[in-house]
Enzyme design. Structure first.
Site, PDB file in Angstrom:
ATOM      1  N   GLY A  73       0.768  -1.033  -0.058  1.00  0.00           N
ATOM      2  CA  GLY A  73      -0.103   0.077  -0.036  1.00  0.00           C
ATOM      3  C   GLY A  73       0.867   1.192   0.115  1.00  0.00           C
ATOM      4  O   GLY A  73       0.186   2.329   0.298  1.00  0.00           O
ATOM      5  N   GLY A  74       2.180   1.297  -0.370  1.00  0.00           N
ATOM      6  CA  GLY A  74       2.848   2.347  -0.279  1.00  0.00           C
ATOM      7  C   GLY A  74       2.186   3.430  -1.277  1.00  0.00           C
ATOM      8  O   GLY A  74       1.906   4.669  -1.059  1.00  0.00           O
ATOM      9  N   LYS A 115       8.837  -4.722 -15.283  1.00  0.00           N
ATOM     10  CA  LYS A 115       9.769  -5.865 -14.780  1.00  0.00           C
ATOM     11  C   LYS A 115      10.970  -6.139 -15.949  1.00  0.00           C
ATOM     12  O   LYS A 115      10.173  -6.442 -17.078  1.00  0.00           O
ATOM     13  CB  LYS A 115       9.260  -7.065 -14.215  1.00  0.00           C
ATOM     14  CG  LYS A 115       8.600  -6.842 -12.975  1.00  0.00           C
ATOM     15  CD  LYS A 115       9.737  -7.001 -11.816  1.00  0.00           C
ATOM     16  CE  LYS A 115       8.903  -6.210 -10.624  1.00  0.00           C
ATOM     17  NZ  LYS A 115       9.523  -5.464  -9.803  1.00  0.00           N
TER      18      LYS A 115
HETATM   19  C1  LIG Z   1       5.799  -4.777  -5.878  1.00  0.00           C
HETATM   20  S1  LIG Z   1       4.075  -5.211  -5.068  1.00  0.00           S
HETATM   21  C2  LIG Z   1       3.454  -3.655  -5.049  1.00  0.00           C
HETATM   22  C3  LIG Z   1       3.847  -2.608  -4.272  1.00  0.00           C
HETATM   23  C4  LIG Z   1       2.984  -1.614  -4.120  1.00  0.00           C
HETATM   24  N1  LIG Z   1       2.994  -0.447  -4.949  1.00  0.00           N
HETATM   25  C5  LIG Z   1       3.260  -0.645  -3.014  1.00  0.00           C
HETATM   26  O1  LIG Z   1       3.591   0.670  -3.089  1.00  0.00           O
HETATM   27  O2  LIG Z   1       3.223  -1.058  -1.677  1.00  0.00           O
HETATM   28  C6  LIG Z   1       3.287  -6.293  -6.320  1.00  0.00           C
HETATM   29  C7  LIG Z   1       2.191  -6.485  -5.968  1.00  0.00           C
HETATM   30  O3  LIG Z   1       1.559  -6.844  -7.093  1.00  0.00           O
HETATM   31  C8  LIG Z   1       0.650  -7.902  -6.571  1.00  0.00           C
HETATM   32  N2  LIG Z   1       0.004  -8.827  -7.936  1.00  0.00           N
HETATM   33  C9  LIG Z   1       0.528  -9.766  -8.526  1.00  0.00           C
HETATM   34  N3  LIG Z   1      -0.138 -10.150  -9.449  1.00  0.00           N
HETATM   35  C10 LIG Z   1      -1.346  -9.573  -9.412  1.00  0.00           C
HETATM   36  C11 LIG Z   1      -2.658  -9.811 -10.258  1.00  0.00           C
HETATM   37  N4  LIG Z   1      -2.767 -10.456 -11.318  1.00  0.00           N
HETATM   38  N5  LIG Z   1      -3.703  -8.759  -9.827  1.00  0.00           N
HETATM   39  C12 LIG Z   1      -3.394  -7.997  -9.050  1.00  0.00           C
HETATM   40  N6  LIG Z   1      -2.337  -7.688  -8.096  1.00  0.00           N
HETATM   41  C13 LIG Z   1      -1.118  -8.764  -8.364  1.00  0.00           C
HETATM   42  C14 LIG Z   1       1.374  -8.740  -5.755  1.00  0.00           C
HETATM   43  O4  LIG Z   1       0.348  -9.339  -4.650  1.00  0.00           O
HETATM   44  C15 LIG Z   1       2.135  -7.511  -4.982  1.00  0.00           C
HETATM   45  O5  LIG Z   1       1.419  -7.193  -3.730  1.00  0.00           O
END
Ligand SMILES: C[S@@+](CC[C@H](N)C(=O)[O-])C[C@H]1O[C@@H](n2cnc3c(N)ncnc32)[C@H](O)[C@@H]1O
Length: 360
Positions: A233-234, A317
């Site tokens: 949630g950042g 990525k």
């Molecule tokens: C790098 S983290 C995001 C960090 C976030 N921007 C923050 O500021 O805290 C990536 C997130 O993408 C989510 N994710 C991966 N595949 C997904 C999908 N198909 N639909 C929604 N979220 C997904 C993961 O669960 C993970 O929490």
């Protein structure tokens, strides 16, 4: 050794207007080669490179007028080139401050654009082989004093009119005098630093903060955001702080501190399991740790939820480091609904880069 200040210690002077393009380029560590490749493609003449820090910082030289070289780079800004320091002069330097100050004085005189009241930031960096102890702590204050006493310049850290950059290598100092926009970033070496706040949910927040700066956005100017891949949630917390309504989508859990926020709606689902009315949002952000191709397909599936002209900020990525190819593939998928404004590897991006797009 006490060296004296001779102007012949300034061994090269590539003033803007001179017939050589000479600058120090910096990329994120491990992406210097990508940055060099992008720069090479921008010039019709040969560009030579020399590493200063392996696969990160390099000297580049091209047979082109300085202003022309700069223009080429700014017009087609390389994704992986984080920072550019023009090299107006190379000064022989043995640790002697007076010689360095004299060299800086002659660079600024030659530039001929000094005026009283100008705000200047002094940025000092050094190569690996220069020990910390070789960079005297009083060097920056001494340069600030020179600029103030001689020209009435106001020393600042941010929002400068000019940047005096100094890169110290063994026996050499490279001096640059430039407008911040010509450095691609007004942070030393493009290393954008944000203060970590107490209770900050994730370091990922810095990526969105940096994207806001790098793409010239004002997040507070948006009304309603869709955050895909939002947990923990950042990004969501930053958007809420800026006053937006936020819809967060992620099968993983959001930080409990966010859940009661009155402007937050949270769907604990995957992006392909949710849908929204057309034009519901004016901002879409996506920071999913997933394959670029799958991510692009998911974002495309949600594109109608973003109103026409709306902004999208998406991290991509870099799975196998074939970075330019990855950008082409992702933007190829997205281009039916979005127009790419800028792709940039931000300082806070690790094995990834960030796209700024507008909804068609
Ligand atoms: C790098 S983290 C995001 C960090 C976030 N921007 C923050 O500021 O805290 C990536 C997130 O993408 C989510 N994710 C991966 N595949 C997904 C999908 N198909 N639909 C929604 N979220 C997904 C993961 O669960 C993970 O929490």
């Amino acid at each position: 050794m006490m060296g004296s200040a001779h102007s012949d210690q300034v061994t090269s002077a590539a003033q803007p207007g001179a017939n050589v393009f000479r600058a120090i380029g910096t990329a994120n560590r491990g992406y210097g080669q990508q940055a060099q490749e992008e720069v090479r493609r921008l010039f019709e003449t040969k560009v030579s490179f020399r590493w200063i820090l392996p696969n990160e910082t390099f000297m580049m030289e091209a047979d082109a007028a300085f202003a022309d070289g700069l223009e080429r780079i700014k017009r087609n800004e390389p994704v992986f080139l984080r920072h550019l320091q023009p090299v107006n002069a190379e000064i022989d330097w043995d640790g002697d401050e007076a010689a360095l100050l004299e060299g800086i004085r002659s660079v600024i005189r030659a530039a001929g654009d000094m005026r009283s009241g100008l705000r200047a930031a002094v940025q000092i960096r050094k190569g690996e082989r220069v020990p910390e102890s070789a960079v005297p702590g009083q060097l920056k204050p001494a340069i600030d004093r020179l600029l103030a006493d001689e020209w009435g310049v106001e020393p600042v850290v941010r929002e400068a009119d000019r940047i005096l950059s100094l890169f110290l290598e063994a026996g050499k100092a490279f001096v640059g005098w430039s407008r911040p926009e010509d450095n691609l970033s007004d942070w030393p070496g493009g290393a954008v630093r944000f203060r970590r706040e107490e209770g900050q949910i994730s370091r990922a927040k810095f990526k969105l903060l940096e994207a806001e700066l790098a793409f010239g956005l004002d997040l507070a100017g948006y009304r309603s955001a869709l955050d895909v891949g939002a947990a923990p949630g950042g990004w969501t917390s930053l958007l809420l702080e800026r006053g937006l309504k936020v819809t967060a989508v992620d099968p993983a859990k959001l930080d409990p501190s966010l859940l009661r926020h009155p402007r937050l709606t949270y769907y604990g689902q995957r992006a392909d399991e949710v849908s929204f009315a057309a034009g519901s949002f004016d901002l879409l952000v996506c920071d999913m740790s997933w394959s670029p191709h799958q991510m692009a397909k998911l974002v495309l599936g949600l594109a109608d939820a973003l109103q026409q002209g709306g902004t999208a900020i998406i991290t991509v990525k870099l799975m196998h480091k074939k970075a330019l190819q990855t950008i082409r593939e992702v933007t190829g998928v997205l281009e039916t609904a979005f127009s790419l404004q800028k792709a940039k590897q931000l300082f806070h991006n690790r094995e990834e880069l960030t796209l700024f797009l507008l909804k068609k």
